[in-house]
Motif scaffolding. Structure first.
Motif, PDB file in Angstrom:
ATOM      1  N   HIS A 198       0.925  -1.275  -0.033  1.00 48.52           N
ATOM      2  CA  HIS A 198       0.109  -0.032   0.075  1.00 48.52           C
ATOM      3  C   HIS A 198       0.993   1.128  -0.043  1.00 48.52           C
ATOM      4  O   HIS A 198       2.150   1.237   0.086  1.00 48.52           O
ATOM      5  CB  HIS A 198      -0.974  -0.074   1.264  1.00 48.52           C
ATOM      6  CG  HIS A 198      -0.410   0.094   2.446  1.00 48.52           C
ATOM      7  ND1 HIS A 198       0.549  -0.847   3.024  1.00 48.52           N
ATOM      8  CD2 HIS A 198      -0.624   1.062   3.631  1.00 48.52           C
ATOM      9  CE1 HIS A 198       0.851  -0.718   4.193  1.00 48.52           C
ATOM     10  NE2 HIS A 198       0.300   0.695   4.519  1.00 48.52           N
ATOM     11  N   HIS A 222       1.577   4.003   1.893  1.00 49.23           N
ATOM     12  CA  HIS A 222       2.190   4.558   3.120  1.00 49.23           C
ATOM     13  C   HIS A 222       3.707   4.426   2.933  1.00 49.23           C
ATOM     14  O   HIS A 222       4.352   3.801   2.576  1.00 49.23           O
ATOM     15  CB  HIS A 222       1.606   3.878   4.481  1.00 49.23           C
ATOM     16  CG  HIS A 222       0.284   4.437   4.765  1.00 49.23           C
ATOM     17  ND1 HIS A 222      -0.271   3.741   5.816  1.00 49.23           N
ATOM     18  CD2 HIS A 222      -0.534   5.378   4.274  1.00 49.23           C
ATOM     19  CE1 HIS A 222      -1.497   4.114   5.807  1.00 49.23           C
ATOM     20  NE2 HIS A 222      -1.777   5.282   5.102  1.00 49.23           N
ATOM     21  N   ASP A 255       6.116   4.014   4.974  1.00 47.07           N
ATOM     22  CA  ASP A 255       6.949   3.252   5.576  1.00 47.07           C
ATOM     23  C   ASP A 255       6.991   1.808   5.029  1.00 47.07           C
ATOM     24  O   ASP A 255       7.548   0.896   5.248  1.00 47.07           O
ATOM     25  CB  ASP A 255       6.526   2.884   7.068  1.00 47.07           C
ATOM     26  CG  ASP A 255       5.054   2.436   7.085  1.00 47.07           C
ATOM     27  OD1 ASP A 255       4.167   3.110   6.658  1.00 47.07           O
ATOM     28  OD2 ASP A 255       4.772   1.574   7.928  1.00 47.07           O
ATOM     29  N   HIS A 256       6.239   1.856   3.708  1.00 51.77           N
ATOM     30  CA  HIS A 256       6.171   0.630   2.939  1.00 51.77           C
ATOM     31  C   HIS A 256       6.569   1.158   1.551  1.00 51.77           C
ATOM     32  O   HIS A 256       6.908   0.053   0.846  1.00 51.77           O
ATOM     33  CB  HIS A 256       4.656   0.172   2.695  1.00 51.77           C
ATOM     34  CG  HIS A 256       4.249  -0.405   4.174  1.00 51.77           C
ATOM     35  ND1 HIS A 256       4.056  -1.474   4.402  1.00 51.77           N
ATOM     36  CD2 HIS A 256       3.663   0.482   5.101  1.00 51.77           C
ATOM     37  CE1 HIS A 256       3.527  -1.552   5.647  1.00 51.77           C
ATOM     38  NE2 HIS A 256       3.357  -0.286   6.087  1.00 51.77           N
ATOM     39  N   HIS A 302      -7.471  -0.243   5.957  1.00 48.11           N
ATOM     40  CA  HIS A 302      -6.405   0.570   6.595  1.00 48.11           C
ATOM     41  C   HIS A 302      -6.073   1.534   5.408  1.00 48.11           C
ATOM     42  O   HIS A 302      -5.973   2.921   5.880  1.00 48.11           O
ATOM     43  CB  HIS A 302      -5.054  -0.405   6.853  1.00 48.11           C
ATOM     44  CG  HIS A 302      -3.957   0.302   7.261  1.00 48.11           C
ATOM     45  ND1 HIS A 302      -3.705   0.981   8.476  1.00 48.11           N
ATOM     46  CD2 HIS A 302      -2.760   0.705   6.393  1.00 48.11           C
ATOM     47  CE1 HIS A 302      -2.515   1.324   8.333  1.00 48.11           C
ATOM     48  NE2 HIS A 302      -1.774   1.279   7.009  1.00 48.11           N
ATOM     49  N   ASP A 345      -0.774  -4.255   6.201  1.00 53.68           N
ATOM     50  CA  ASP A 345      -1.144  -3.684   7.294  1.00 53.68           C
ATOM     51  C   ASP A 345      -2.664  -3.855   7.498  1.00 53.68           C
ATOM     52  O   ASP A 345      -3.313  -3.249   8.163  1.00 53.68           O
ATOM     53  CB  ASP A 345      -1.040  -2.102   7.247  1.00 53.68           C
ATOM     54  CG  ASP A 345       0.584  -1.668   7.833  1.00 53.68           C
ATOM     55  OD1 ASP A 345       1.322  -2.430   7.980  1.00 53.68           O
ATOM     56  OD2 ASP A 345       0.824  -0.357   7.487  1.00 53.68           O
TER      57      ASP A 345
HETATM   58 ZN    ZN Z   1       0.181   1.497   6.648  1.00 51.76          ZN
END
Ligand code: ZN
Ligand code: FE
Length: 254
Positions: A55, A57, A59-60, A113, A132
């Motif tokens: 996804h 975000h 941090d990914h 999410h 997540d």
């Molecule tokens: Zn996330």
């Protein structure tokens, strides 16, 4: 059998390398940190062929462009969403599949999410990457979707076999266990698992991966139909979706 190497980065993120000894191919699941990804590749000696993005975000995805450029990797990720991931070579949607090291990788979209959440299931390896969406004893916060959407997504994952190994993207398990005990205190398997998690974390060990049968038995977000949880919440006659929404609401305020 694929070789699997899980590595940590950031506060509590996990990335994973999947490697086939026969073909020499390697996939990285999520690319939140280029340096951590490079270190994992150096440690294993594997050379990167694919990157799978769960996804949008940061941090990914923050290391995606650098890793892609350094290794000329094929990047596969979400087809839809309100924030499109930059750098994808292939966009995949629910029910589609692609090939890694001669194996089928099935795409399961699990919005909640985020709207673009994309999970990867390898039936031949009994392996799923849940990003997540599904955590050990937890589920993702509802940033873009709502509770009915997440409940439908978790049901998609619950359709996978009991012996499916689950890799999720964060080490949230200890906090999740504390919350799980607050809604399901009489679940002996949960009580036992919480103790094991405490011991693992005290020893600096990961609690991920987990396995579907264990999640079914101890993850409150998969147990909306459980009589004990329903009676604890005083929701004996509500729908599973309503019970799930109440558990998610309590976790948000825990
Ligand atoms: Zn996330
Ligand atoms: Fe995350």
């Amino acid at each position: 059998m694929l070789d699997i190497h899980q590595f940590s980065y950031g506060n509590d993120n996990y990335g994973v390398l999947l490697h086939c000894r026969n073909s020499g191919e390697t996939a990285m699941v999520d690319a939140g940190d280029a340096e951590a990804g490079e270190q994992a590749l150096a440690r294993t000696g594997w050379s990167l062929s694919q990157i799978w993005i769960t996804h949008h975000h940061g941090d990914h995805t923050a290391g995606l462009i650098a890793l892609k450029a350094a290794h000329n990797a094929q990047v596969i990720g979400p087809a839809t969403g309100k924030s499109q991931v930059t750098g994808l070579d292939q966009q995949v949607g629910d029910g589609e599949h692609f090939t890694f090291a001669s194996r089928e990788v099935r795409v399961l979209t699990t919005p909640g999410h985020t709207l673009d959440m994309t999970n990867f299931y390898l039936p031949s390896e009994k392996l799923v990457f849940t990003g997540d969406t599904l955590f050990a004893m937890g589920c993702g916060r509802l940033f873009e979707g709502d509770a009915p959407m997440m409940w439908a997504s978790l049901n998609k994952l619950m359709a996978l076999p009991d012996d499916t190994t689950i890799y999720c993207s964060h080490e949230y398990t200890a906090a999740n266990a504390t919350f799980a005990l607050s809604v399901d205190p009489k679940n002996q398997m949960l009580v036992d698992r919480a103790q094991q998690v405490t011991a693992l974390r005290a020893a600096g060990e990961p609690t991920v991966p987990t396995i579907m049968s264990l999640e079914r038995a101890t993850n409150p977000f998969l147990r909306a139909n459980d009589p004990g949880i329903r009676s604890h919440l005083n929701m004996p006659d509500d729908t599973d979706a309503a019970v799930f929404a109440e558990i998610r609401r309590r976790k948000d305020n825990f």
